[in-house]
Design a protein around this motif. Structure first.
Motif, PDB file in Angstrom:
ATOM      1  N   TYR A 182       0.833  -1.189   0.000  1.00 27.08           N
ATOM      2  CA  TYR A 182       0.000   0.000   0.000  1.00 27.08           C
ATOM      3  C   TYR A 182       0.874   1.248   0.000  1.00 27.08           C
ATOM      4  O   TYR A 182       1.892   1.306   0.690  1.00 27.08           O
ATOM      5  N   PRO A 183       0.503   2.270  -0.789  1.00 28.25           N
ATOM      6  CA  PRO A 183       1.322   3.480  -0.866  1.00 28.25           C
ATOM      7  C   PRO A 183       1.128   4.410   0.329  1.00 28.25           C
ATOM      8  O   PRO A 183       0.173   4.283   1.085  1.00 28.25           O
ATOM      9  N   GLU A 184       2.038   5.346   0.471  1.00 25.76           N
ATOM     10  CA  GLU A 184       1.892   6.415   1.457  1.00 25.76           C
ATOM     11  C   GLU A 184       1.202   7.597   0.792  1.00 25.76           C
ATOM     12  O   GLU A 184       1.370   7.829  -0.409  1.00 25.76           O
ATOM     13  N   VAL A 204       8.428   7.437  -4.266  1.00 22.28           N
ATOM     14  CA  VAL A 204       8.266   7.979  -5.618  1.00 22.28           C
ATOM     15  C   VAL A 204       6.800   8.335  -5.854  1.00 22.28           C
ATOM     16  O   VAL A 204       5.921   7.475  -5.723  1.00 22.28           O
ATOM     17  N   PRO A 205       6.495   9.607  -6.196  1.00 21.46           N
ATOM     18  CA  PRO A 205       5.100   9.976  -6.462  1.00 21.46           C
ATOM     19  C   PRO A 205       4.579   9.221  -7.681  1.00 21.46           C
ATOM     20  O   PRO A 205       5.192   9.256  -8.750  1.00 21.46           O
ATOM     21  N   THR A 206       3.457   8.523  -7.506  1.00 19.35           N
ATOM     22  CA  THR A 206       2.978   7.615  -8.551  1.00 19.35           C
ATOM     23  C   THR A 206       1.509   7.835  -8.908  1.00 19.35           C
ATOM     24  O   THR A 206       1.112   7.577 -10.038  1.00 19.35           O
ATOM     25  N   GLN A 254       3.932  18.288 -12.499  1.00 18.95           N
ATOM     26  CA  GLN A 254       4.633  18.837 -11.352  1.00 18.95           C
ATOM     27  C   GLN A 254       4.484  17.944 -10.128  1.00 18.95           C
ATOM     28  O   GLN A 254       5.464  17.695  -9.401  1.00 18.95           O
ATOM     29  N   LEU A 255       3.274  17.439  -9.894  1.00 19.89           N
ATOM     30  CA  LEU A 255       3.031  16.615  -8.708  1.00 19.89           C
ATOM     31  C   LEU A 255       3.723  15.258  -8.802  1.00 19.89           C
ATOM     32  O   LEU A 255       4.145  14.693  -7.785  1.00 19.89           O
ATOM     33  N   LEU A 256       3.840  14.727 -10.007  1.00 19.60           N
ATOM     34  CA  LEU A 256       4.461  13.407 -10.195  1.00 19.60           C
ATOM     35  C   LEU A 256       5.934  13.503 -10.569  1.00 19.60           C
ATOM     36  O   LEU A 256       6.590  12.482 -10.777  1.00 19.60           O
ATOM     37  N   ASN A 257       6.436  14.732 -10.670  1.00 19.05           N
ATOM     38  CA  ASN A 257       7.850  14.956 -10.984  1.00 19.05           C
ATOM     39  C   ASN A 257       8.229  14.315 -12.315  1.00 19.05           C
ATOM     40  O   ASN A 257       9.224  13.585 -12.430  1.00 19.05           O
ATOM     41  N   LEU A 293       0.997   6.814 -12.811  1.00 10.50           N
ATOM     42  CA  LEU A 293       2.259   6.715 -13.533  1.00 10.50           C
ATOM     43  C   LEU A 293       2.641   5.238 -13.591  1.00 10.50           C
ATOM     44  O   LEU A 293       2.800   4.586 -12.557  1.00 10.50           O
ATOM     45  N   THR A 294       2.776   4.708 -14.794  1.00  9.38           N
ATOM     46  CA  THR A 294       2.982   3.262 -14.938  1.00  9.38           C
ATOM     47  C   THR A 294       4.371   2.896 -15.464  1.00  9.38           C
ATOM     48  O   THR A 294       4.557   1.833 -16.039  1.00  9.38           O
TER      49      THR A 294
END
Length: 285
Positions: A141-143, A182-184, A241-244, A274-275
């Motif tokens: 599970y992600p943060e 990593v923002p996903t 921007q949010l996902l870099n 993001l895949t």
């Protein structure tokens, strides 16, 4: 006759006139039902009765008990023998009803222990609605980082999908989810303001576990199914921007409406995934 047995007869009557259920046998229309038809009624050919199998009627009654909170998430429900006695039907009829409820993830059988009301706190439930898994390694599970949590008026498109009136109060949530830092995922959620009154950013941050577990525990709302649409899109400037990532990077876009008992929509969720190192996984059966 106990109340549950009365409900069975009432439900069946509403569906197909007067019914006389017997243990282990299908319901049948009684002569009284035909006699009660008004003389001005439409011809029989255009108003054929519909029949509900007895186990489906029992399934509906058990679902009503789940919806009313008679048996809470995680609790043991009565045994098949007890339910058969309660509803005045055969144990086989009850078993068939519970088989369908288990297939729909409303209840869960545990070998040697009985049947329990399903809950979002179960480990296996964590990934029932989150379908993004890493290409390598174990699904986890992600943060979350919450960007916005506020009470707003429902836009027309949101109100339509949520079966609300345009302008009704909703809780709007925007967050970014991280896998291994990593923002996903970028998500926007809308929840009915009446049901989720009191939901704040502080409560979301403090709660440790899947969001649906919080909804179930503190707001008495359990998601039991969802309808989802998925398409490929390009990242706009905000998502980039949010996902870099670079603007124009391919993303997976999903729009999901989640429902509780009675097929009532209680959440609209729009996500961008993001895949590059993850994939969307679904199991078909």
């Amino acid at each position: 006759m106990n109340s549950a047995s009365s409900n069975l007869t009432t439900n069946a009557t509403a569906a197909s006139g007067a019914v006389s259920p017997t243990a282990g046998s299908p319901a049948s229309v009684t002569p009284a039902a035909a006699a009660a038809t008004p003389a001005t009624a439409a011809p029989v050919a255009s108003a054929s009765p519909t029949f509900s199998p007895l186990y489906q009627q029992i399934k509906a009654l058990i679902t009503q008990s789940l919806q009313s909170g008679e048996w809470k998430p995680g609790e043991l429900i009565p045994s098949e023998v007890e339910l058969a006695g309660r509803f005045k039907v055969s144990q086989g009829t009850v078993r068939k009803a519970i088989d369908e409820l288990a297939a729909e993830n409303l209840v869960m059988r545990r070998q040697g222990k009985g049947t329990f009301v399903s809950t979002h706190h179960e480990a296996r439930a964590h990934f029932r609605f989150l379908r993004l898994v890493p290409d390598e390694g174990v699904p986890h599970y992600p943060e979350s980082k919450f960007l916005e949590v506020r009470r707003v008026r429902a836009p027309a498109d949101v109100a339509r999908l949520m079966e609300l009136k345009s302008g009704d109060a909703v809780i709007f949530i925007k967050r970014v989810q991280y896998f291994d830092g990593v923002p996903t995922i970028v998500e926007e959620l809308w929840l009915p303001g009446l049901i989720f009154k009191g939901l704040t950013a502080e409560r979301l941050v403090e709660y440790k576990g899947p969001m649906y577990g919080l909804f179930e525990t503190e707001f008495g709302t359990r998601m039991i199914r969802a309808s989802e649409q998925i398409r490929a899109v390009c990242a706009d400037a905000d998502a980039a921007q949010l996902l870099n990532i670079e603007a124009g990077t391919p993303l997976l876009s999903s729009e999901r409406v989640s429902f509780t008992y009675g097929d009532k929509p209680v959440e609209l969720r729009r996500g961008l995934y993001l895949t590059s190192h993850h994939h969307y996984q679904n199991e078909l059966s």
